[in-house]
Design a protein around this motif. Structure first.
Motif, PDB file in Angstrom:
ATOM      1  N   TRP A   1      -7.840   6.096   6.766  1.00 18.70           N
ATOM      2  CA  TRP A   1      -7.449   4.810   6.173  1.00 18.70           C
ATOM      3  C   TRP A   1      -5.955   4.698   5.949  1.00 18.70           C
ATOM      4  CZ3 TRP A   1     -10.958   1.579   7.058  1.00 18.70           C
ATOM      5  CH2 TRP A   1     -12.312   1.912   6.939  1.00 18.70           C
TER       6      TRP A   1
ATOM      7  N   PRO B   1      -2.841   0.251   6.601  1.00 16.33           N
ATOM      8  CA  PRO B   1      -2.712  -0.405   5.294  1.00 16.33           C
ATOM      9  C   PRO B   1      -3.170  -1.860   5.287  1.00 16.33           C
ATOM     10  CG  PRO B   1      -0.556  -0.057   6.306  1.00 16.33           C
ATOM     11  CD  PRO B   1      -1.546   0.646   7.177  1.00 16.33           C
ATOM     12  N   ARG B   2      -3.431  -2.450   6.473  1.00 15.18           N
ATOM     13  CA  ARG B   2      -3.903  -3.851   6.486  1.00 15.18           C
ATOM     14  C   ARG B   2      -5.361  -3.952   6.058  1.00 15.18           C
ATOM     15  NH1 ARG B   2      -2.490  -5.364  12.546  1.00 15.18           N
ATOM     16  NH2 ARG B   2      -3.074  -3.174  12.760  1.00 15.18           N
TER      17      ARG B   2
ATOM     18  N   CYS C   1      -7.915  -3.187   3.175  1.00 22.52           N
ATOM     19  CA  CYS C   1      -7.921  -2.809   1.753  1.00 22.52           C
ATOM     20  C   CYS C   1      -9.339  -2.666   1.228  1.00 22.52           C
ATOM     21  CB  CYS C   1      -7.248  -3.888   0.924  1.00 22.52           C
ATOM     22  SG  CYS C   1      -5.620  -4.218   1.516  1.00 22.52           S
ATOM     23  N   ARG C   2      -9.520  -1.760   0.298  1.00 25.18           N
ATOM     24  CA  ARG C   2     -10.843  -1.556  -0.304  1.00 25.18           C
ATOM     25  C   ARG C   2     -11.448  -2.863  -0.773  1.00 25.18           C
ATOM     26  NH1 ARG C   2     -12.147   3.688  -1.881  1.00 25.18           N
ATOM     27  NH2 ARG C   2     -10.389   5.123  -1.755  1.00 25.18           N
ATOM     28  N   ASP C   3     -12.752  -3.014  -0.538  1.00 26.39           N
ATOM     29  CA  ASP C   3     -13.431  -4.252  -0.931  1.00 26.39           C
ATOM     30  C   ASP C   3     -14.680  -3.860  -1.708  1.00 26.39           C
ATOM     31  OD1 ASP C   3     -14.031  -7.054  -0.866  1.00 26.39           O
ATOM     32  OD2 ASP C   3     -15.241  -6.759   0.931  1.00 26.39           O
TER      33      ASP C   3
ATOM     34  N   ARG D   1     -14.038  -3.111   3.924  1.00 26.01           N
ATOM     35  CA  ARG D   1     -12.593  -3.235   3.685  1.00 26.01           C
ATOM     36  C   ARG D   1     -12.202  -4.658   4.048  1.00 26.01           C
ATOM     37  NH1 ARG D   1      -8.991   1.624   2.588  1.00 26.01           N
ATOM     38  NH2 ARG D   1     -10.610   3.032   1.925  1.00 26.01           N
TER      39      ARG D   1
ATOM     40  N   LEU E   1      -5.893  -7.951   5.272  1.00 27.96           N
ATOM     41  CA  LEU E   1      -4.826  -8.734   4.621  1.00 27.96           C
ATOM     42  C   LEU E   1      -4.459  -9.926   5.488  1.00 27.96           C
ATOM     43  CD1 LEU E   1      -2.439  -5.933   3.344  1.00 27.96           C
ATOM     44  CD2 LEU E   1      -4.049  -7.309   2.001  1.00 27.96           C
TER      45      LEU E   1
END
Ligand SMILES: C[S@@+](CC[C@H](N)C(=O)[O-])C[C@H]1O[C@@H](n2cnc3c(N)ncnc32)[C@H](O)[C@@H]1O
Length: 179
Positions: free
Chosen positions: A158, A162-163, A165-167, A176, A179
């Protein structure tokens, strides 16, 4: 040559297919609250076991199954035609997806990214094809450990993406958000 570790195929186990169709996919859709009417891509769709329940439960505006294996895609085609579901089946590599940027709202993966070499390239491609706020649905490391205790390769990289993100998370599956 993309593969650092060559991919080893999984056997076709009918009892597992039934479980995936009747239990796993409905549980993923409900527990992660997948949207209705979205553009959905399954990477590594294999024989297309997950596609009928995804079609029925998510009623996607576009449903695509992608796999690298032509024979598995042919089996997926027969299955989809038998069930009368509207799905595009595409041959391709999850690490070089043949789709435009932001073409999907949901990308689903039942384990493929854990089993390909250079998984960071797969995550980068998934982030690219997801629209803003789109979701990448994937198995958790625990799910992999339970299903494949011997050949599981641990976690997905992961940090390289970085695009995404945890969801949400639901023990065996997580999503995830792009962004
Ligand atoms: C873990 S199996 C999952 C199959 C099916 N979705 C399921 O849940 O039973 C992984 C699938 O990924 C496919 N695959 C392997 N390497 C791939 C790659 N680089 N790109 C796309 N698909 C790949 C395999 O052919 C196989 O169908």
């Amino acid at each position: 040559m993309l593969s650092r570790h060559p991919y080893e195929p999984f056997p076709n186990v009918e009892s597992r297919n039934v479980l995936q169709e009747c239990v796993e996919v409905p549980a993923v859709v409900r527990s992660l609250k997948l949207p209705v009417g979205a553009r959905v891509l399954e990477v590594g769709c294999g024989r297309g076991i997950a596609l009928p329940p995804l079609s029925q439960l998510c009623r996607p505006s576009r449903l695509v199954g992608l796999d690298i294996d032509e024979e598995l895609l042919a089996a997926a085609r027969s299955r989809a035609d038998e069930r009368g579901i509207d799905v595009e089946l595409v041959r391709g590599d999850v690490r070089a997806l043949p789709f435009a940027d932001r073409s999907f709202d949901v990308v689903v993966d039942f384990g493929t990214c854990y089993h390909v070499g250079h998984a960071e390239r797969a995550l980068s491609e998934i982030a690219r094809v997801l629209d803003h706020g789109g979701r990448f649905v994937h198995e958790t490391p625990l799910s992999q450990r339970l299903a494949h205790p011997v050949r599981s390769r641990g976690r997905l990289p992961w940090r390289s993406e970085p695009r995404l993100c945890r969801d949400r998370t639901a023990v065996l599956w997580s999503s995830r958000r792009a962004l």
